[in-house]
Design a protein around this motif. Structure first.
Motif, mmCIF file in Angstrom:
data_model
loop_
_atom_site.group_PDB
_atom_site.id
_atom_site.type_symbol
_atom_site.label_atom_id
_atom_site.label_comp_id
_atom_site.label_asym_id
_atom_site.label_seq_id
_atom_site.Cartn_x
_atom_site.Cartn_y
_atom_site.Cartn_z
ATOM 1 N N ARG A 195 -3.938 2.552 -7.585
ATOM 2 C CA ARG A 195 -3.770 3.807 -8.251
ATOM 3 C C ARG A 195 -2.459 4.375 -7.951
ATOM 4 O O ARG A 195 -1.199 4.999 -8.549
ATOM 5 N N CYS A 196 -1.872 3.587 -6.837
ATOM 6 C CA CYS A 196 -0.314 3.865 -6.435
ATOM 7 C C CYS A 196 0.256 3.067 -6.152
ATOM 8 O O CYS A 196 2.171 3.057 -7.466
ATOM 9 N N THR A 197 -0.060 2.164 -5.830
ATOM 10 C CA THR A 197 1.744 0.758 -6.231
ATOM 11 C C THR A 197 1.919 -0.375 -6.859
ATOM 12 O O THR A 197 3.144 -0.409 -7.291
ATOM 13 N N GLY A 198 1.240 -0.226 -8.350
ATOM 14 C CA GLY A 198 2.118 -0.622 -9.662
ATOM 15 C C GLY A 198 1.600 -2.348 -9.457
ATOM 16 O O GLY A 198 2.001 -2.698 -10.421
ATOM 17 N N TYR A 199 0.394 -2.619 -8.681
ATOM 18 C CA TYR A 199 0.697 -3.669 -7.761
ATOM 19 C C TYR A 199 0.930 -4.734 -7.671
ATOM 20 O O TYR A 199 0.952 -5.984 -7.387
ATOM 21 N N LEU B 151 -9.062 -1.226 -8.555
ATOM 22 C CA LEU B 151 -7.555 -0.141 -8.747
ATOM 23 C C LEU B 151 -6.657 -0.177 -7.677
ATOM 24 O O LEU B 151 -7.580 -0.086 -6.627
ATOM 25 N N LEU C 136 0.907 -1.119 0.143
ATOM 26 C CA LEU C 136 0.258 0.237 -0.029
ATOM 27 C C LEU C 136 0.515 1.119 0.232
ATOM 28 O O LEU C 136 1.843 0.950 0.890
ATOM 29 N N GLN C 137 0.536 2.449 -0.712
ATOM 30 C CA GLN C 137 0.768 3.359 -0.253
ATOM 31 C C GLN C 137 -0.199 4.349 0.082
ATOM 32 O O GLN C 137 0.001 5.074 1.351
ATOM 33 N N CYS C 138 -1.127 4.666 -0.382
ATOM 34 C CA CYS C 138 -2.181 5.701 0.263
ATOM 35 C C CYS C 138 -3.215 5.091 1.220
ATOM 36 O O CYS C 138 -3.508 6.297 2.240
ATOM 37 N N GLY C 139 -2.520 3.489 0.806
ATOM 38 C CA GLY C 139 -3.923 2.995 1.947
ATOM 39 C C GLY C 139 -5.323 3.018 1.342
ATOM 40 O O GLY C 139 -6.408 2.743 2.290
ATOM 41 N N TYR C 140 -5.587 3.656 0.556
ATOM 42 C CA TYR C 140 -6.945 4.449 0.007
ATOM 43 C C TYR C 140 -7.554 3.012 -0.735
ATOM 44 O O TYR C 140 -9.095 2.976 -0.458
#
Ligand SMILES: Cc1cc2nc3c(=O)[nH]c(=O)nc-3n(C[C@H](O)[C@H](O)[C@H](O)COP(=O)(O)OP(=O)(O)OC[C@H]3O[C@@H](n4cnc5c(N)ncnc54)[C@H](O)[C@@H]3O)c2cc1C
Ligand code: FES
Ligand code: FES
Lengths: 167, 290, 813
Positions: free
Chosen positions: A137-141, A135, A99-103
């Motif tokens: 949008r942050c991690t690129g999965y 989706l 996670l980055q933003c966690g949303y």
């Protein structure tokens, strides 16, 4: 317009509440039950931030009226950790930085719970295919895939240990 | 993006559901199946029905039955249930393959077979399957039940032969041994098809095509049959060249509308490519099952 | 006068052994997000809170003839309805850094006419969002449609309809900059390569939209506003002005953002709408965009450029000059001026020794949502343009893409580029070497050859590009001769507090959580200073009212600026602690050294005081110390931009404004299905150099995640406005965002060339892969299609564009 009485079992707890038919399940969870871990991203079913489990299967709570879930068993991100103890998926997301933003994270976690309940030993490719439903949008999965595989391993060995204890 | 207000009922009997549609005719009622098309539209306020009849508790709409010659799927069978059903896999593998392209599992866990067909999105997968398999739709209304062949069911974009007080109760798919293929282009995985191709065909021991049914989504206001291609294939042992010309026969008459996902020309290019791929894959499978 | 004073800062020596800086620790932010307790703006509920919804214009360009709100006002649950005209009395125009704000005035709601589809016309405040949206449908607006201005080139025509009449033209800005002897270099060139390129608009599209919750205090007339943009600490006065209150009556509380990617930078509109409504209704008000608001009315669409470019080279492939003429479609307003081109000018020559540059920029206003910020802020577009030109030159000269780049690499540092900006350090060959190896370049060239023989089209993209970091605000005003300003600092601050037990709390100002890792960065930096566990460091965000000077995230500045502030605050803490320890140990302060979490007498390890021993004394027993020692152990550092200089008066030299220069090489391998125009990835390697790494895993996350966004920009995402000015992509069904199956797993490598001028040698890297991926993927697709004689110069490379190009080249079916 009139309201309707519905009963939901959310994270194991039964509640009866009165809702307007038009109220989306996600809004009932967030507003009526205070479970704000389930997020809203698009309100048209695409992004997956609102994903919860209904009777064990992942659904979009933004394209579900709460009245449709009357009688259902709902699980949300709030049901994952047991007190201070994180769920293995949460641990693995932390460890691998899934996670980055966690949303997207709560929805993604719930989707991954379903993935692992249905296949406890997935390949990275099958994880990649299955998380395409949500989706980020942050991690690129990439780190999410890694985390799910790592959690699967922990859960498998935990399950083995569990059976040993039980038997 | 919140829906407008409506009244709601969740009957358990089909007759009650129909009565509700009739009784609330002034409120522009709609039936609610999985909600995966209807609820987004309502959230955008592009649809504002005053009354919703939720079909999920209606008896008898959620069964899958396999007989010797057909697969009968209740309209309220969830897409993921059908996808995982052994009977569906045996009775209509083309349907099961197509379901893998319908949105994503969390949508399919709610969305229904009947909902997708009744919604009649020109880019949707299942209408093309229904058309290719010559499915029959059973509709129940105040006047009783009637059966509508797929060829007459899809009338235009989001428009079907169903009357406002009719409910689609089941989809009957004839069993057809042979080879099938469902191929498509979507902008991203799980998205609606830009162009989709459903192929169902059979070959004899000599490799001669004995039956071919091919339908496309995304290239017209409704799914369409690639009749010219079907005719060109039947009775032949196809090779690369004959497949190409069989495909060309259909492609020549396509004139899809362009949109943000592709111009008319590109959709034609896609149709050409996916028709070929679909036919080749179906032939391979038919051959290996012979 | 073209020369400017260029004093360089003193070169730092960096600590050789580091304990925490450079470690991939688990992020300290994560536990709350993993539990669904992120505390986002939508999670904040205040007693009595009302909900606002905005009525959006259905017309691209229309005069508002009348608005009748009476039916809406009478609707159930409605507390207020505000039209644009009323809002213009309740608020002043929004903060605007554009060329001529008085002539292209931007307000929170449209007043006399609407200028794009989605522009706000009125706002409803109701008990909940459902009721607010019900009432929106009851507002009757009479519009008189005007002809829309959609094509930016047509918008420049004399007879084009005007987006803003007072401006007298749709061209908000037009200026040509010359750096070096451009004409001479072109005259002397052996080869001139020219091209036209087109980059269409996309946007950050974080999964969380933008919003604010405002509370009004009728006693003071002040506001407390929670928002997931910034806390605007140093710029509070601008927001306060829009609300017509003194800045000291405004407090902005930063909330964690569910992603930004630039698009939550300096977002004032939702905040002003919420505050206006709170004042009007006397109740707290939430205005949170829904997804359609965010797509159509977010004020943060990305760059939208046409390029006409000429590049001068010698026959052996040395690039001597570049002449860039760009028309940028800004949409209906121009809030950040042409700052996006300042970003481009910071690294306009890429990693190459190009000697002269001409840069013409025309900012055009059209009937579209305005541009804002999107990860790269316009420099990613320059990277793409430059790399396209380099590849085209290589083709024309028959050179390999690797060879032409090596021929032109800058190799001595610091290097001043023609625009005046400096590149502090770098090792571009090392990055390239590592990428070629990691990405198995030779292997893929062989595979490519075999595939071509089989009629398959595999392409290898190779690009080398810059990632500038830590902007100075000169780039927002050096465009104009007047008013001119002294050099701008853009500070960032940190307060460190050591409590009586020795535990450390760091307070951040304006550097909100946007999905980046400010808390982890600060915790690691503090741990490095004080030899503690970063997970024991507590990090909090201060609201603007009690804030120290601070700018906030953007332009890959957070980590460097926070590092400077932590370093400074730590030094102050240690100074006080040293003095206290010396007193307690009865030693000379100069004889003490910091070691392992405390001060000890040099060479006498048993004579030591740990930080907690010192802290408790300073907190509770102040009288044990000299008179001038105050209780407590808390220090702040306002860290100013470490290196920025003035532009020359004639703007032939823009000075230093973006000095810490990261670099990267991306090497994607794609296959293009020529029948359908579909692109798939076979491999993808990326090596970045952002100086010293604080947390390699989190930087890798920015590379992977930024590349995913770059893939969106390159292949999928576009805000499409039809010729009628209608926005055709107002949902995620029409605006495809890459899923896990569209994004390959990257092979990521790091090279660390420390900056000589920053703490630990850190450079920013937050904009990550999006700086490079669009250029790299375009290069790969063009490489794949080269045998067919097709080269595409327009992004995104949708199947439709690829097929159209193939058809045009005679590859019909
Ligand atoms: C993000 C997303 C992606 C999607 N992607 C795809 C895709 O790729 N391909 C695709 O085909 N679909 C896609 N869908 C749509 C999805 O498949 C829907 O489930 C389906 O179209 C409708 O089925 P439903 O059961 O959800 O019907 P509902 O949404 O409940 O109903 C749809 C319409 O059909 C009517 N209706 C439903 N059932 C009946 C019935 N038995 N009798 C009469 N009328 C009925 C309803 O009144 C309504 O007008 C997507 C949806 C989402 C949210
Ligand atoms: S909010 Fe439900 S899918 Fe996006
Ligand atoms: S972590 Fe930000 S969207 Fe996934």
């Amino acid at each position: 317009m009139s309201t309707r009485e519905i009963t939901l079992t959310v994270n194991g707890r039964r509640t009866t509440l009165s809702v307007e038919p038009r109220k989306l399940l996600v809004d009932v969870l967030r507003e009526d039950l205070g479970l704000v871990g389930t997020h809203i991203g698009c309100e048209h079913g695409v992004c997956g931030t609102c994903t919860v489990l209904r009777d064990g299967r992942s659904i979009r709570s933004c394209t579900t009226f709460a009245v449709q879930a009357d009688g259902a068993d709902i699980r949300t991100v709030e049901g994952l950790a047991q007190g201070p103890e994180l769920h293995p998926l949460q641990e693995a997301f932390w460890e691998k930085q899934g996670l980055q933003c966690g949303y997207c994270t709560p929805g993604m976690l719930m989707r991954c719970v379903e993935i692992l309940e249905r296949d406890p030993d997935p390949t990275p490719q099958s994880v990649r295919e299955q998380i395409a439903s949500n989706l980020c949008r942050c991690t690129g999965y990439a780190t999410i895939t890694e985390a799910v595989c790592a959690a699967a391993e922990v859960m498998r060995s935990g399950a083995r240990a569990g059976t040993e204890v039980a038997s | 993006m919140k829906p407008a207000a409506f009244d709601y009922a969740a009957p358990t009997r089909l007759a009650d559901a129909i009565d509700l549609l009739v009784a609330h005719a002034d409120a522009e009622p709609r039936v609610l199946a999985g909600g995966q098309s209807l609820v987004p539209l309502m959230n955008f306020r592009l649809a504002q029905p005053g009354f919703l009849v939720d079909l999920q508790h209606v008896d008898g709409l959620s069964d899958i039955r396999l007989t010797d010659d057909e697969l009968v799927i209740g309209a309220m069978v969830r897409q993921s249930t059908a996808e995982e059903s052994a009977d569906a896999a045996a009775g209509a593998p083309l349907l099961v393959e197509a379901l893998g392209h319908v949105a994503h599992p969390p949508i399919r866990n709610s969305g229904t077979i009947g909902g997708s067909i009744a919604h009649a999105d020109p880019s949707a997968e299942l209408p093309a399957v229904a058309l290719a398999l010559d499915a029959t739709m059973t509709a129940a209304g105040p006047g009783g039940e009637r059966r509508i062949p797929a060829a007459e069911f899809f009338r235009g974009p989001f428009e079907t032969a169903l009357g406002p007080d009719e409910i689609l109760t089941e989809v009957r798919l004839p069993r057809r041994p042979g080879g099938h293929a469902f191929v498509e282009h979507a902008r991203t995985h799980g998205g609606f098809a830009v162009v989709a191709v459903a192929v169902d065909l059979a070959v004899d021991d000599a490799g001669t095509v004995t039956r071919a049914a091919i339908a496309l989504s995304g290239v017209g206001p409704t799914p369409i049959r690639a009749t010219a291609t079907e005719q060109a294939l039947v009775g032949t042992v196809p090779d690369a060249e004959s497949i190409r010309s069989a495909v060309a026969a259909t492609v020549a008459v396509l004139s899809p509308a362009g949109d943000v996902h592709g111009s008319s020309e590109t959709k034609v290019d896609m149709a050409r490519s996916y028709l070929r791929r679909g036919i080749e894959l179906a032939l391979d499978r038919a051959a290996s099952r012979r | 006068m073209t020369t400017v004073d260029r004093p360089t800062p003193p070169v730092r020596t960096h600590k050789a052994e580091r304990t925490w800086v450079g470690k991939s620790i688990r992020r300290v932010e994560d536990p709350r997000f993993l539990r669904g307790r992120g505390g986002y703006i939508a999670d904040l509920v205040l007693p009595g809170m009302l909900h606002a919804a905005v009525l959006r214009s259905p017309h691209p360009h229309a005069r508002i003839v009348s608005i009748d709100t009476s039916r809406a006002e009478a609707a159930p649950g409605v507390h207020a309805v505000v039209t644009g005209a009323q809002a213009a009395e309740l608020t002043d125009p929004l903060p605007d850094f554009g060329p001529n704000p008085a002539a292209h005035t931007w307000r929170c709601l449209a007043v006399d006419k609407v200028r794009y589809v989605g522009e706000g016309v009125a706002v409803v405040v109701a008990d909940d969002r459902y009721l607010a949206e019900d009432a929106l449908e009851l507002i009757d607006v009479e519009y008189e449609p005007l002809p829309p201005v959609v094509d930016p080139l047509a918008a420049l025509a004399d007879d084009a309809p005007l987006v803003h009449e007072p401006l007298g033209s749709n061209c908000a800005y037009d200026r040509t900059f010359e750096f070096g002897d451009v004409a001479g270099d072109f005259e002397r060139a052996d080869v001139v390569v020219t091209d036209q390129l087109r980059w269409h608009r996309s946007g950050g599209q974080p999964l969380e939209t933008v919003g604010a919750v405002a509370e009004h205090d009728p006693a003071t007339g002040g506001f407390r506003v929670h928002t997931n943009s910034l806390s605007f600490t140093s710029y509070l006065f601008m927001v306060a002005t829009a609300l017509k209150i003194p800045a000291n009556r405004l407090d902005i509380v930063p909330m964690p953002a569910g992603g930004s990617f630039g698009s939550k930078l300096f977002v004032t509109k939702p905040l002003v709408i919420a505050a206006m409504c709170a004042r009007l209704t006397g109740r707290p008000v939430r205005y949170l965009e829904d997804r359609v608001d965010n797509m159509a009315n977010c004020d943060h669409h990305g760059s939208d450029r046409h390029y006409d470019v000429r590049m001068a080279l010698t026959r052996d492939g040395k690039i001597t000059a570049i002449d860039i003429d760009t028309v940028d479609d800004y949409g209906a307003y121009i809030q950040f001026g042409v700052g996006h081109h300042g970003n481009a000018l910071a690294q306009v020559v890429g990693p190459y020794t190009i000697g002269s540059v001409r840069y013409r920029v025309r900012a055009v206003l059209t009937n579209k949502n305005q541009q804002g910020a999107y990860r790269g802020f316009g420099s990613e577009v320059n990277n793409w343009m430059l790399e396209q030109m380099v590849d085209k030159a290589a083709r024309e000269l028959g050179m390999d893409p690797v060879e032409i780049r090596r021929r032109n690499f800058i190799r001595s540092f610091p290097h001043f580029i023609p625009t005046g900006n400096v590149y502090d350090s770098g090792d571009y060959d090392a990055v390239l070497d590592k990428t070629l190896e990691l990405g198995r370049y030779e292997h893929w060239r062989e595979v490519q050859e075999q595939a071509r023989a089989e009629g398959r089209y595999i392409g290898i993209g190779l690009i080398t590009a810059q990632e500038r970091s830590v902007f100075s605000a000169t780039e927002f005003w050096f465009w104009f001769d007047e008013p001119g300003a002294p050099v701008t600092s853009m500070p960032e601050s940190v307060t460190l507090k050591v409590d009586a037990t020795g535990a450390i709390t760091a307070t951040l100002y304006s550097c909100a959580f946007w999905g980046n890792s400010p808390e982890t960065m600060v915790a690691q930096l503090v741990a490095e200073e004080f030899d503690c566990d970063p997970h024991d460091v507590s990090v909090v965000y201060q609201s603007s009212k009690n804030g120290l000077p601070a700018t906030g995230p953007g332009g890959s500045r957070t980590t460097v600026m926070l590092a400077g502030a932590v370093e400074g605050a730590s030094a102050k803490i240690k100074e006080k602690a040293r003095r206290a320890a010396a007193h307690l140990l009865e030693a000379d302060p100069d004889d003490l050294e910091w070691r392992d979490g405390g001060f000890e007498v040099r060479g006498v390890p048993e004579k030591r005081k740990t930080l907690s021993e010192i802290a408790i004394m300073l907190h509770l027993f102040k009288h044990s110390f000299d008179e001038d020692v105050e209780s407590g152990l808390e220090e702040s550092k306002v860290f100013d931009h470490p290196y920025t200089t003035m532009p020359s008066a004639d703007r032939k030299d823009l000075g230093v404004f973006y000095p810490f220069m990261g670099h990267a090489c991306h090497l994607p391998v794609v296959e293009v299905d020529v029948e359908t125009g579909v692109v798939t990835f076979l491999d993808y390697a990326a090596v970045h150099d952002c100086g010293t790494l604080v947390n390699p895993r989190s930087l890798a996350g920015h590379i992977q995640g930024g590349t995913a966004q770059g893939i969106g920009t390159a292949l999928y995402e576009e805000f499409v406005y039809g010729p009628d000015g209608q926005l055709q992509t107002t949902s995620y069904l029409d605006y495809p965002i890459p899923t896990s199956l569209e994004v390959p797993e990257l092979k990521i490598g790091h090279v660390e060339t420390p900056s000589p001028w920053t703490p630990h040698g850190i450079k920013g890297g937050g904009e990550g892969g999006r700086m490079m991926a669009p250029a790299a993927i375009n290069a790969a697709v063009n490489d794949a299609l080269a045998p067919l004689g097709v080269r595409i110069t327009e992004l995104p490379l949708t199947p439709d564009r690829i097929r159209a190009a193939l058809r045009a080249a005679g590859h019909g079916s």
